[in-house]
Motif scaffolding. Structure first.
Motif, short mmCIF file in Angstrom:
data_model
loop_
_atom_site.label_atom_id
_atom_site.label_comp_id
_atom_site.label_asym_id
_atom_site.label_seq_id
_atom_site.Cartn_x
_atom_site.Cartn_y
_atom_site.Cartn_z
N VAL A 32 -18.67 -28.32 -12.40
CA VAL A 32 -17.22 -28.30 -12.24
C VAL A 32 -16.64 -28.25 -13.46
CG1 VAL A 32 -15.23 -29.39 -11.46
CG2 VAL A 32 -17.24 -29.99 -10.46
N VAL A 33 -16.15 -27.18 -13.05
CA VAL A 33 -14.96 -26.69 -14.42
C VAL A 33 -14.07 -26.99 -14.09
CG1 VAL A 33 -14.37 -24.48 -15.11
CG2 VAL A 33 -16.40 -24.21 -14.08
N ASP A 34 -13.88 -27.47 -15.84
CA ASP A 34 -12.88 -28.09 -16.60
C ASP A 34 -11.73 -27.02 -16.85
OD1 ASP A 34 -10.48 -29.81 -17.90
OD2 ASP A 34 -12.29 -30.72 -19.19
N ARG A 35 -10.83 -26.73 -15.63
CA ARG A 35 -10.01 -25.74 -16.36
C ARG A 35 -8.94 -25.77 -17.43
NH1 ARG A 35 -7.24 -24.95 -11.21
NH2 ARG A 35 -6.60 -22.37 -12.02
N GLU A 36 -7.88 -26.79 -17.05
CA GLU A 36 -7.31 -27.51 -17.86
C GLU A 36 -8.18 -26.92 -19.19
OE1 GLU A 36 -4.50 -28.16 -17.99
OE2 GLU A 36 -4.46 -27.85 -15.29
N LYS A 37 -8.97 -27.58 -19.62
CA LYS A 37 -10.05 -27.57 -21.30
C LYS A 37 -9.84 -25.75 -21.29
CE LYS A 37 -14.33 -28.73 -24.01
NZ LYS A 37 -15.06 -29.10 -23.51
N LEU A 38 -10.42 -25.23 -20.53
CA LEU A 38 -10.83 -24.03 -20.19
C LEU A 38 -9.54 -22.92 -20.87
CD1 LEU A 38 -13.03 -21.58 -20.18
CD2 LEU A 38 -12.27 -21.11 -18.16
N LEU A 39 -8.41 -23.17 -20.00
CA LEU A 39 -7.03 -22.67 -20.33
C LEU A 39 -6.42 -22.89 -21.69
CD1 LEU A 39 -5.20 -22.97 -16.41
CD2 LEU A 39 -6.51 -20.74 -17.75
N LYS A 40 -6.16 -24.38 -21.79
CA LYS A 40 -6.38 -24.67 -23.32
C LYS A 40 -6.79 -23.52 -24.56
CE LYS A 40 -4.68 -29.25 -22.39
NZ LYS A 40 -4.78 -30.77 -23.00
N ALA A 41 -7.92 -23.20 -23.64
CA ALA A 41 -8.54 -22.57 -24.93
C ALA A 41 -8.74 -21.41 -25.39
CB ALA A 41 -10.86 -22.96 -25.18
N SER A 42 -8.26 -20.99 -24.11
CA SER A 42 -8.23 -19.55 -23.70
C SER A 42 -7.05 -19.12 -24.23
CB SER A 42 -7.88 -18.83 -23.31
OG SER A 42 -6.96 -19.34 -22.07
N PHE A 43 -6.01 -19.70 -25.11
CA PHE A 43 -4.85 -19.75 -25.37
C PHE A 43 -4.63 -19.54 -27.17
CE2 PHE A 43 -3.41 -19.96 -21.13
CZ PHE A 43 -2.70 -18.29 -20.95
N LYS A 44 -5.76 -20.58 -27.62
CA LYS A 44 -5.41 -20.79 -29.54
C LYS A 44 -5.61 -19.25 -29.61
CE LYS A 44 -7.28 -24.98 -28.77
NZ LYS A 44 -8.48 -26.29 -29.19
#
Length: 70
Positions: free
Chosen positions: A58-70
């Motif tokens: 399972v992919v943690d989409r919230e974590k991934l999205l937050k990391a991509s906007f840093k």
């Protein structure tokens, strides 16, 4: 082309053409998206993503999205 054929051409048939393992078998590391609504009813439902499974995890989409906007 009806809705089912269009969906298959972008998923199952594309995988077959590329020679990728497209089935679900015991022990396989499946990658797929779980939607909240059917893309057959409305193609925009492809954006209503409930969960993403990549190589069996399972992919943690919230974590991934937050990391991509840093």
């Amino acid at each position: 082309m009806d809705s089912w054929q269009a969906l298959a051409s972008a998923t199952t048939e594309a995988s077959k053409f590329l020679g990728l393992d497209y089935g679900f078998t015991k022990g396989s590391k499946a990658s797929f998206v779980v939607l909240d609504a059917s893309p057959i009813d409305n193609i925009l439902n492809t954006q209503k993503i409930h969960q993403v499974i990549h190589q069996g995890r399972v992919v943690d989409r919230e974590k991934l999205l937050k990391a991509s906007f840093k």
